[in-house]
Design a protein around this motif. Structure first.
Motif, PDB file in Angstrom:
ATOM      1  N   THR A  91      -7.394  25.306   4.281  1.00  0.00           N
ATOM      2  CA  THR A  91      -8.394  26.314   3.969  1.00  0.00           C
ATOM      3  C   THR A  91      -9.757  25.749   3.599  1.00  0.00           C
ATOM      4  OG1 THR A  91      -7.601  26.381   1.695  1.00  0.00           O
ATOM      5  CG2 THR A  91      -6.669  28.000   3.223  1.00  0.00           C
ATOM      6  N   LEU A  92      -9.874  24.432   3.506  1.00  0.00           N
ATOM      7  CA  LEU A  92     -11.160  23.823   3.189  1.00  0.00           C
ATOM      8  C   LEU A  92     -12.064  23.849   4.411  1.00  0.00           C
ATOM      9  CD1 LEU A  92      -9.967  20.657   1.222  1.00  0.00           C
ATOM     10  CD2 LEU A  92     -10.782  22.807   0.272  1.00  0.00           C
ATOM     11  N   LYS A  93     -13.368  23.880   4.179  1.00  0.00           N
ATOM     12  CA  LYS A  93     -14.305  23.733   5.279  1.00  0.00           C
ATOM     13  C   LYS A  93     -14.047  22.381   5.937  1.00  0.00           C
ATOM     14  CE  LYS A  93     -18.182  26.472   3.654  1.00  0.00           C
ATOM     15  NZ  LYS A  93     -19.639  26.454   3.388  1.00  0.00           N
ATOM     16  N   PRO A  94     -14.274  22.249   7.226  1.00  0.00           N
ATOM     17  CA  PRO A  94     -13.963  20.977   7.908  1.00  0.00           C
ATOM     18  C   PRO A  94     -14.636  19.749   7.290  1.00  0.00           C
ATOM     19  CG  PRO A  94     -14.459  22.687   9.506  1.00  0.00           C
ATOM     20  CD  PRO A  94     -14.752  23.278   8.149  1.00  0.00           C
ATOM     21  N   GLU A  95     -15.844  19.911   6.759  1.00  0.00           N
ATOM     22  CA  GLU A  95     -16.536  18.752   6.189  1.00  0.00           C
ATOM     23  C   GLU A  95     -16.069  18.425   4.767  1.00  0.00           C
ATOM     24  OE1 GLU A  95     -19.395  22.287   5.634  1.00  0.00           O
ATOM     25  OE2 GLU A  95     -17.959  21.636   7.125  1.00  0.00           O
ATOM     26  N   TRP A  96     -15.322  19.329   4.148  1.00  0.00           N
ATOM     27  CA  TRP A  96     -14.784  19.084   2.812  1.00  0.00           C
ATOM     28  C   TRP A  96     -13.401  18.479   2.955  1.00  0.00           C
ATOM     29  CZ3 TRP A  96     -15.897  24.527   0.325  1.00  0.00           C
ATOM     30  CH2 TRP A  96     -17.267  24.695   0.216  1.00  0.00           C
ATOM     31  N   LEU A  97     -13.255  17.239   2.590  1.00  0.00           N
ATOM     32  CA  LEU A  97     -12.001  16.526   2.774  1.00  0.00           C
ATOM     33  C   LEU A  97     -11.060  16.683   1.595  1.00  0.00           C
ATOM     34  CD1 LEU A  97     -13.475  13.273   4.362  1.00  0.00           C
ATOM     35  CD2 LEU A  97     -12.704  15.373   5.507  1.00  0.00           C
ATOM     36  N   VAL A  98     -11.619  16.853   0.409  1.00  0.00           N
ATOM     37  CA  VAL A  98     -10.835  16.954  -0.822  1.00  0.00           C
ATOM     38  C   VAL A  98     -11.523  17.921  -1.776  1.00  0.00           C
ATOM     39  CG1 VAL A  98      -9.899  15.684  -2.811  1.00  0.00           C
ATOM     40  CG2 VAL A  98     -10.077  14.547  -0.611  1.00  0.00           C
ATOM     41  N   GLU A  99     -10.715  18.665  -2.508  1.00  0.00           N
ATOM     42  CA  GLU A  99     -11.204  19.500  -3.601  1.00  0.00           C
ATOM     43  C   GLU A  99     -10.293  19.212  -4.797  1.00  0.00           C
ATOM     44  OE1 GLU A  99     -11.417  24.249  -4.802  1.00  0.00           O
ATOM     45  OE2 GLU A  99     -11.226  23.687  -2.713  1.00  0.00           O
ATOM     46  N   ILE A 100     -10.895  19.066  -5.971  1.00  0.00           N
ATOM     47  CA  ILE A 100     -10.097  18.740  -7.160  1.00  0.00           C
ATOM     48  C   ILE A 100     -10.428  19.717  -8.277  1.00  0.00           C
ATOM     49  CG2 ILE A 100      -9.689  17.023  -8.979  1.00  0.00           C
ATOM     50  CD1 ILE A 100     -10.062  14.849  -6.920  1.00  0.00           C
ATOM     51  N   GLU A 101      -9.366  20.151  -8.965  1.00  0.00           N
ATOM     52  CA  GLU A 101      -9.552  20.938 -10.174  1.00  0.00           C
ATOM     53  C   GLU A 101      -8.882  20.215 -11.331  1.00  0.00           C
ATOM     54  OE1 GLU A 101      -7.901  24.752  -9.072  1.00  0.00           O
ATOM     55  OE2 GLU A 101      -5.973  24.238  -9.926  1.00  0.00           O
ATOM     56  N   ILE A 102      -9.444  20.400 -12.505  1.00  0.00           N
ATOM     57  CA  ILE A 102      -8.893  19.745 -13.691  1.00  0.00           C
ATOM     58  C   ILE A 102      -8.797  20.739 -14.832  1.00  0.00           C
ATOM     59  CG2 ILE A 102      -9.798  17.455 -13.110  1.00  0.00           C
ATOM     60  CD1 ILE A 102     -11.810  18.104 -15.573  1.00  0.00           C
ATOM     61  N   ILE A 103      -7.987  20.390 -15.811  1.00  0.00           N
ATOM     62  CA  ILE A 103      -7.974  21.043 -17.104  1.00  0.00           C
ATOM     63  C   ILE A 103      -8.183  19.952 -18.134  1.00  0.00           C
ATOM     64  CG2 ILE A 103      -6.621  22.387 -18.773  1.00  0.00           C
ATOM     65  CD1 ILE A 103      -5.026  23.489 -16.358  1.00  0.00           C
ATOM     66  N   ALA A 104      -9.089  20.215 -19.079  1.00  0.00           N
ATOM     67  CA  ALA A 104      -9.361  19.265 -20.144  1.00  0.00           C
ATOM     68  C   ALA A 104      -9.202  19.978 -21.487  1.00  0.00           C
ATOM     69  CB  ALA A 104     -10.774  18.692 -20.017  1.00  0.00           C
ATOM     70  N   ALA A 105      -8.840  19.228 -22.499  1.00  0.00           N
ATOM     71  CA  ALA A 105      -8.660  19.789 -23.841  1.00  0.00           C
ATOM     72  C   ALA A 105      -9.324  18.891 -24.874  1.00  0.00           C
ATOM     73  CB  ALA A 105      -7.170  19.920 -24.150  1.00  0.00           C
ATOM     74  N   ALA A 106      -9.913  19.532 -25.870  1.00  0.00           N
ATOM     75  CA  ALA A 106     -10.558  18.781 -26.950  1.00  0.00           C
ATOM     76  C   ALA A 106     -10.279  19.468 -28.282  1.00  0.00           C
ATOM     77  CB  ALA A 106     -12.063  18.685 -26.733  1.00  0.00           C
TER      78      ALA A 106
END
Length: 106
Positions: A91-106
């Motif tokens: 489902t990514l655009k052809p030029e987008w090779l990777v997508e990353i999501e994160i969760i952070a806690a402080a």
């Protein structure tokens, strides 16, 4: 990973390897470098660092990106190990090779 004593959580999704103009470089390594640079910037804006990351999910456009993505994540996080998932998607655009999501806690 158990998180205790956290007062704040940061949920970051849709982080791509895009430069300031919104352009994705052609190469996977360049995109991964930009993604982690963008993540570090977002974390800094929330007064956090990679030490605050408690979850990483990667969306890869090709199964051959698994190892380079893992290597980039390990480099970005150093000795820190967090729960991680990598998913191959179309489902990514052809030029987008990777997508990353994160969760952070402080």
């Amino acid at each position: 990973m158990e998180v205790t004593g956290a007062a704040r959580f940061l949920f970051v999704s849709g982080t791509m390897g895009l430069d300031a103009d919104g352009t994705a470089p052609d190469g996977l390594d360049d995109q991964l470098s930009l993604i982690w640079s963008n993540i570090r910037r977002i974390l800094a804006e929330a007064d956090m660092t990679a030490e605050n990351i408690v979850r990483v999910t990667s969306y890869l456009s090709d199964v051959t990106f698994v190892q380079p993505n893992q290597d980039a994540r390990l480099h970005a996080l150093g000795e820190r190990r967090v729960p991680t998932t990598a998913i191959v998607v179309q489902t990514l655009k052809p030029e987008w090779l990777v997508e990353i999501e994160i969760i952070a806690a402080a």
